[in-house]
Design a protein around this motif. Structure first.
Motif, PDB file in Angstrom:
ATOM      1  N   ALA A   1       0.807  -1.103   0.105  1.00  0.00           N
ATOM      2  CA  ALA A   1      -0.042  -0.058   0.047  1.00  0.00           C
ATOM      3  C   ALA A   1       0.850   1.174  -0.001  1.00  0.00           C
ATOM      4  O   ALA A   1       1.844   1.225   0.850  1.00  0.00           O
ATOM      5  CB  ALA A   1      -0.888  -0.026   1.168  1.00  0.00           C
TER       6      ALA A   1
ATOM      7  N   LYS B   1      -2.585   4.952   1.607  1.00  0.00           N
ATOM      8  CA  LYS B   1      -3.266   4.007   1.670  1.00  0.00           C
ATOM      9  C   LYS B   1      -3.156   2.865   2.708  1.00  0.00           C
ATOM     10  O   LYS B   1      -3.835   1.770   2.681  1.00  0.00           O
ATOM     11  CB  LYS B   1      -3.411   3.066   0.215  1.00  0.00           C
ATOM     12  CG  LYS B   1      -3.872   4.147  -0.963  1.00  0.00           C
ATOM     13  CD  LYS B   1      -5.265   4.496  -0.750  1.00  0.00           C
ATOM     14  CE  LYS B   1      -5.675   5.475  -1.898  1.00  0.00           C
ATOM     15  NZ  LYS B   1      -7.221   5.505  -2.066  1.00  0.00           N
TER      16      LYS B   1
ATOM     17  N   ASP C   1      -3.703   2.803   5.880  1.00  0.00           N
ATOM     18  CA  ASP C   1      -4.768   2.777   6.864  1.00  0.00           C
ATOM     19  C   ASP C   1      -5.881   1.918   6.247  1.00  0.00           C
ATOM     20  O   ASP C   1      -6.398   0.989   6.890  1.00  0.00           O
ATOM     21  CB  ASP C   1      -5.209   3.976   7.133  1.00  0.00           C
ATOM     22  CG  ASP C   1      -4.347   4.725   8.184  1.00  0.00           C
ATOM     23  OD1 ASP C   1      -3.514   4.148   8.978  1.00  0.00           O
ATOM     24  OD2 ASP C   1      -4.713   6.116   8.388  1.00  0.00           O
ATOM     25  N   ASP C   2      -6.104   2.193   4.914  1.00  0.00           N
ATOM     26  CA  ASP C   2      -7.094   1.356   4.052  1.00  0.00           C
ATOM     27  C   ASP C   2      -6.601  -0.224   4.207  1.00  0.00           C
ATOM     28  O   ASP C   2      -7.483  -0.954   4.352  1.00  0.00           O
ATOM     29  CB  ASP C   2      -7.386   1.883   2.663  1.00  0.00           C
ATOM     30  CG  ASP C   2      -8.272   3.033   2.798  1.00  0.00           C
ATOM     31  OD1 ASP C   2      -8.644   3.488   3.681  1.00  0.00           O
ATOM     32  OD2 ASP C   2      -7.724   3.760   1.687  1.00  0.00           O
TER      33      ASP C   2
ATOM     34  N   GLU D   1      -6.956  -1.902   7.314  1.00  0.00           N
ATOM     35  CA  GLU D   1      -8.654  -2.093   7.827  1.00  0.00           C
ATOM     36  C   GLU D   1      -9.036  -3.259   6.896  1.00  0.00           C
ATOM     37  O   GLU D   1      -9.773  -4.081   7.331  1.00  0.00           O
ATOM     38  CB  GLU D   1      -9.387  -0.764   7.321  1.00  0.00           C
ATOM     39  CG  GLU D   1     -10.943  -1.034   7.599  1.00  0.00           C
ATOM     40  CD  GLU D   1     -11.517  -1.846   9.055  1.00  0.00           C
ATOM     41  OE1 GLU D   1     -12.395  -2.667   9.039  1.00  0.00           O
ATOM     42  OE2 GLU D   1     -10.777  -1.584  10.181  1.00  0.00           O
ATOM     43  N   PHE D   2      -8.483  -3.199   5.695  1.00  0.00           N
ATOM     44  CA  PHE D   2      -8.921  -4.553   4.697  1.00  0.00           C
ATOM     45  C   PHE D   2      -8.440  -5.858   5.462  1.00  0.00           C
ATOM     46  O   PHE D   2      -9.121  -6.730   5.303  1.00  0.00           O
ATOM     47  CB  PHE D   2      -8.090  -4.356   3.540  1.00  0.00           C
ATOM     48  CG  PHE D   2      -8.358  -5.333   2.328  1.00  0.00           C
ATOM     49  CD1 PHE D   2      -9.472  -5.547   1.654  1.00  0.00           C
ATOM     50  CD2 PHE D   2      -7.278  -6.283   2.389  1.00  0.00           C
ATOM     51  CE1 PHE D   2      -9.524  -6.665   0.685  1.00  0.00           C
ATOM     52  CE2 PHE D   2      -7.291  -7.417   1.247  1.00  0.00           C
ATOM     53  CZ  PHE D   2      -8.422  -7.553   0.632  1.00  0.00           C
TER      54      PHE D   2
ATOM     55  N   ARG E   1     -10.544  -6.995   8.326  1.00  0.00           N
ATOM     56  CA  ARG E   1     -11.895  -7.419   7.641  1.00  0.00           C
ATOM     57  C   ARG E   1     -11.693  -8.975   7.217  1.00  0.00           C
ATOM     58  O   ARG E   1     -12.491  -9.744   7.218  1.00  0.00           O
ATOM     59  CB  ARG E   1     -12.373  -6.601   6.598  1.00  0.00           C
ATOM     60  CG  ARG E   1     -13.598  -6.892   5.884  1.00  0.00           C
ATOM     61  CD  ARG E   1     -14.037  -5.853   4.916  1.00  0.00           C
ATOM     62  NE  ARG E   1     -15.054  -6.419   4.096  1.00  0.00           N
ATOM     63  CZ  ARG E   1     -16.372  -6.117   4.174  1.00  0.00           C
ATOM     64  NH1 ARG E   1     -16.596  -5.205   4.948  1.00  0.00           N
ATOM     65  NH2 ARG E   1     -17.175  -6.444   3.449  1.00  0.00           N
TER      66      ARG E   1
ATOM     67  N   PHE F   1      -2.791  -1.469  -2.914  1.00  0.00           N
ATOM     68  CA  PHE F   1      -3.403  -0.336  -2.883  1.00  0.00           C
ATOM     69  C   PHE F   1      -2.740   0.861  -3.046  1.00  0.00           C
ATOM     70  O   PHE F   1      -1.907   1.439  -2.560  1.00  0.00           O
ATOM     71  CB  PHE F   1      -3.989  -0.220  -1.476  1.00  0.00           C
ATOM     72  CG  PHE F   1      -5.290  -1.010  -0.982  1.00  0.00           C
ATOM     73  CD1 PHE F   1      -5.612  -1.999  -1.932  1.00  0.00           C
ATOM     74  CD2 PHE F   1      -5.859  -1.156   0.320  1.00  0.00           C
ATOM     75  CE1 PHE F   1      -6.778  -2.890  -1.585  1.00  0.00           C
ATOM     76  CE2 PHE F   1      -6.823  -1.819   0.775  1.00  0.00           C
ATOM     77  CZ  PHE F   1      -7.318  -3.015  -0.128  1.00  0.00           C
TER      78      PHE F   1
ATOM     79  N   ASP G   1      -2.040   4.738  -4.411  1.00  0.00           N
ATOM     80  CA  ASP G   1      -2.613   6.127  -4.461  1.00  0.00           C
ATOM     81  C   ASP G   1      -2.275   7.003  -5.725  1.00  0.00           C
ATOM     82  O   ASP G   1      -1.054   7.192  -5.934  1.00  0.00           O
ATOM     83  CB  ASP G   1      -1.872   6.852  -3.116  1.00  0.00           C
ATOM     84  CG  ASP G   1      -2.240   8.311  -3.079  1.00  0.00           C
ATOM     85  OD1 ASP G   1      -3.028   8.845  -3.802  1.00  0.00           O
ATOM     86  OD2 ASP G   1      -1.515   9.011  -2.326  1.00  0.00           O
TER      87      ASP G   1
ATOM     88  N   ASN H   1      -7.215  -1.532  -5.941  1.00  0.00           N
ATOM     89  CA  ASN H   1      -7.920  -0.827  -5.011  1.00  0.00           C
ATOM     90  C   ASN H   1      -8.744  -1.688  -4.310  1.00  0.00           C
ATOM     91  O   ASN H   1      -8.651  -2.910  -4.604  1.00  0.00           O
ATOM     92  CB  ASN H   1      -9.010   0.177  -5.757  1.00  0.00           C
ATOM     93  CG  ASN H   1      -9.741  -0.785  -6.835  1.00  0.00           C
ATOM     94  OD1 ASN H   1     -10.458  -1.842  -6.481  1.00  0.00           O
ATOM     95  ND2 ASN H   1     -10.128  -0.027  -8.109  1.00  0.00           N
ATOM     96  N   ARG H   2      -9.389  -1.420  -3.221  1.00  0.00           N
ATOM     97  CA  ARG H   2     -10.220  -2.142  -2.398  1.00  0.00           C
ATOM     98  C   ARG H   2     -11.037  -2.794  -2.863  1.00  0.00           C
ATOM     99  O   ARG H   2     -11.479  -4.099  -2.543  1.00  0.00           O
ATOM    100  CB  ARG H   2     -10.562  -1.069  -1.201  1.00  0.00           C
ATOM    101  CG  ARG H   2     -11.266  -1.852   0.025  1.00  0.00           C
ATOM    102  CD  ARG H   2     -11.485  -1.168   1.265  1.00  0.00           C
ATOM    103  NE  ARG H   2     -11.923  -1.983   2.250  1.00  0.00           N
ATOM    104  CZ  ARG H   2     -11.684  -1.654   3.566  1.00  0.00           C
ATOM    105  NH1 ARG H   2     -10.900  -0.942   3.898  1.00  0.00           N
ATOM    106  NH2 ARG H   2     -12.066  -2.711   4.405  1.00  0.00           N
TER     107      ARG H   2
ATOM    108  N   GLU I   1     -11.431  -6.708  -2.499  1.00  0.00           N
ATOM    109  CA  GLU I   1     -12.923  -7.455  -1.919  1.00  0.00           C
ATOM    110  C   GLU I   1     -13.395  -8.483  -2.864  1.00  0.00           C
ATOM    111  O   GLU I   1     -13.646  -9.695  -2.206  1.00  0.00           O
ATOM    112  CB  GLU I   1     -13.880  -6.515  -1.750  1.00  0.00           C
ATOM    113  CG  GLU I   1     -13.377  -5.360  -0.782  1.00  0.00           C
ATOM    114  CD  GLU I   1     -13.623  -5.631   0.784  1.00  0.00           C
ATOM    115  OE1 GLU I   1     -14.082  -6.874   1.177  1.00  0.00           O
ATOM    116  OE2 GLU I   1     -13.212  -5.006   1.776  1.00  0.00           O
TER     117      GLU I   1
END
Length: 128
Positions: free
Chosen positions: A11, A15, A17-18, A21-22, A25, A83, A85, A113-114, A118
């Motif tokens: 990342a 990105k 932090d994203d 979190e990903f 999850r 991820f 930027d 990207n997220r 996903e």
């Protein structure tokens, strides 16, 4: 299709932090895979998910992107989640482009990207 063995997680600074979190999850899914990550990203993932076994390589600008690229070329990495930027200039942009080129050449699933990441980690999406 064979089960995924190794996922590379990277990342850009804005990105991270994203990505943390990903990883939180998807910790259960990621725990069933070998995880490699560039240095700082790997550290953030370990902070968010202490139970994950994350192999931290060098940071991206210091050669981590190239290390992951070499792992793709030798068949050690089966999926790349990066991820990106797109709004910040990166001094090592050529390394990032080379990494994406290798993922394309070796035909491994790649999410930049997220939303795409996903989908790739949805159980059964890749036959894994």
């Amino acid at each position: 299709m064979t089960a995924l063995k190794c996922i590379a997680l990277i990342a850009h600074d804005q990105k991270k932090d994203d990505m943390a979190e990903f990883a939180r999850r998807h910790e259960a899914e990621l725990s069933r895979r070998r995880i490699v990550a560039t240095g700082t990203t790997g550290g953030r993932i370990k902070e968010a998910c202490p139970s994950l076994d994350v192999t931290r390589l060098k940071s991206g600008p210091l050669g981590g992107d190239q290390q992951i690229g070499a792992m793709i070329a030798t068949g050690e990495v089966d999926m790349l989640i990066f991820f990106v930027d797109p709004l910040t200039s990166m001094p090592h942009d050529v390394d990032v482009k080379a990494l994406m080129r290798l993922a394309t050449v070796y035909d491994i699933p790649m999410a930049l990207n997220r939303a795409t990441a996903e989908i790739l980690l949805t159980p059964g999406a890749l036959g894994a």
